[in-house]
Design an enzyme around this catalytic site. Structure first.
Site, PDB file in Angstrom:
ATOM      1  N   LYS A 110       4.514   2.409  12.102  1.00  0.00           N
ATOM      2  CA  LYS A 110       3.275   1.801  12.619  1.00  0.00           C
ATOM      3  C   LYS A 110       3.665   0.600  13.497  1.00  0.00           C
ATOM      4  O   LYS A 110       3.090   0.374  14.542  1.00  0.00           O
ATOM      5  CB  LYS A 110       2.341   1.354  11.496  1.00  0.00           C
ATOM      6  CG  LYS A 110       1.031   0.784  12.057  1.00  0.00           C
ATOM      7  CD  LYS A 110       0.057   0.455  10.994  1.00  0.00           C
ATOM      8  CE  LYS A 110       0.448  -0.781  10.234  1.00  0.00           C
ATOM      9  NZ  LYS A 110       0.461  -2.017  11.058  1.00  0.00           N
TER      10      LYS A 110
ATOM     11  N   GLY B 117       1.805   3.153   2.234  1.00  0.00           N
ATOM     12  CA  GLY B 117       2.786   3.180   3.331  1.00  0.00           C
ATOM     13  C   GLY B 117       4.081   2.499   2.892  1.00  0.00           C
ATOM     14  O   GLY B 117       5.173   3.061   3.049  1.00  0.00           O
ATOM     15  N   HIS B 118       3.962   1.301   2.301  1.00  0.00           N
ATOM     16  CA  HIS B 118       5.160   0.611   1.800  1.00  0.00           C
ATOM     17  C   HIS B 118       5.837   1.452   0.713  1.00  0.00           C
ATOM     18  O   HIS B 118       7.063   1.567   0.677  1.00  0.00           O
ATOM     19  CB  HIS B 118       4.790  -0.735   1.155  1.00  0.00           C
ATOM     20  CG  HIS B 118       4.251  -1.761   2.100  1.00  0.00           C
ATOM     21  ND1 HIS B 118       2.961  -2.201   2.053  1.00  0.00           N
ATOM     22  CD2 HIS B 118       4.862  -2.447   3.102  1.00  0.00           C
ATOM     23  CE1 HIS B 118       2.779  -3.129   2.981  1.00  0.00           C
ATOM     24  NE2 HIS B 118       3.911  -3.288   3.639  1.00  0.00           N
TER      25      HIS B 118
ATOM     26  N   HIS C 112       0.860  -1.180   0.000  1.00  0.00           N
ATOM     27  CA  HIS C 112       0.000   0.000   0.000  1.00  0.00           C
ATOM     28  C   HIS C 112       0.897   1.232   0.000  1.00  0.00           C
ATOM     29  O   HIS C 112       2.134   1.104  -0.008  1.00  0.00           O
ATOM     30  CB  HIS C 112      -0.948  -0.024   1.205  1.00  0.00           C
ATOM     31  CG  HIS C 112      -0.251  -0.292   2.514  1.00  0.00           C
ATOM     32  ND1 HIS C 112       0.596   0.618   3.105  1.00  0.00           N
ATOM     33  CD2 HIS C 112      -0.268  -1.374   3.323  1.00  0.00           C
ATOM     34  CE1 HIS C 112       1.060   0.123   4.231  1.00  0.00           C
ATOM     35  NE2 HIS C 112       0.569  -1.099   4.388  1.00  0.00           N
TER      36      HIS C 112
END
Ligand code: PAF
Length: 258
Positions: free
Chosen positions: A149, A36-37, A34
């Site tokens: 996270k 984030g990655h 996603h």
């Protein structure tokens, strides 16, 4: 983007000068990528001459076999996304080769491994540390990027890299959130529509100026099954279950929040 499946092949390419252009950045993942990655991949591309991403759903870090079975594996989409980012190399090892020793040798974390998520996922962090040690040894990157996270995971990996004099610099990267505040996670796609609507309340409640115990109560009242809400390292951490999905998140706490 080259796709490589074995450590031997990667080491041969590396020795042959494939990535001799300068520093190597590494982004280890379990796939189901996603934004984030992708923010980690973009940062690595910016800071290094070449970027390697790994996708490996690591069985050793799943204490719940159902969770391992359910874990999303949209490999074709992941490859497309990495190609679009102009990633240099994707490392796609298989479990048989990664654990040819049958997991006989493992990194056993103490103390920090056993708190917060460690209480609810026995053995999880040993699995994470072991696979990260293997991956860092194989890739031999100058820098490796980890999302905040999983902040407890980041602290443990940084501690391990220092304790074992590993050559790779461990770099933390900020949490990316959806527009409604939910921290981006591969597991979000497992939420049912009604759960997805409710999920942002988890982050909203963690941000409230209330003692952790009160937040836990509010989470239960809102239909979550909270595992913990606790403060460490200037952050407030939480883990909840929503339906079958486990969500974790953390926010910074500055001074007293209640
Ligand atoms: O954060 C993850 O996705 C995993 O725990 C990691 C670091 C790739 C190890 O399997």
């Amino acid at each position: 983007m080259k796709i490589i499946k074995t450590a031997e092949k990667w080491k041969k390419l590396k020795a042959g000068g494939l990535l001799k252009r300068g520093s190597i950045g590494f982004v280890p993942t379990m796939g189901a990528l996603h934004e984030g990655h992708l923010s980690l991949v973009r940062r690595s591309i910016k800071e290094n001459a070449a970027t390697v991403v790994s996708i490996f759903v690591n069985p050793a870090q799943f204490n719940d076999k159902g969770d391992l079975k359910r874990y999303p594996r949209p490999l074709k989409d992941d490859i497309k996304m990495l190609r679009a980012e102009k990633t240099d190399l994707l490392f796609l090892p298989d479990p048989g080769r990664m654990y040819a020793d049958g997991y006989a040798y493992r990194v056993a974390g103490q103390d920090i491994s056993k708190e917060l998520c460690g209480v609810y996922r026995p053995g999880h962090f040993d699995g994470v540390l072991t696979v990260v040690m293997k991956l860092l040894n194989i890739i031999g990157a100058d820098r490796a990027y980890f999302g905040e996270k999983d902040y407890q995971q980041y602290i443990l990996i940084k501690g391990m890299a220092e304790a074992f004099f590993m050559d790779t610099e461990i770099i933390p990267c900020p949490i990316l959130r959806e527009a409604d505040g939910l921290a981006m996670s591969s597991r979000n796609r497992l939420l049912k529509p009604e759960e997805r609507k409710r999920a942002p309340l988890f982050h909203a409640l963690l941000e409230r100026r209330l003692p952790p115990g009160r937040i836990k109560k509010e989470l239960s009242a809102a239909g979550f099954r909270p595992e913990y809400v606790e403060e460490r390292w200037g952050r407030r951490f939480g883990a909840v279950k929503l339906g079958k999905v486990r969500l974790i998140d953390n926010v910074r706490v500055v001074g007293s929040r209640w």
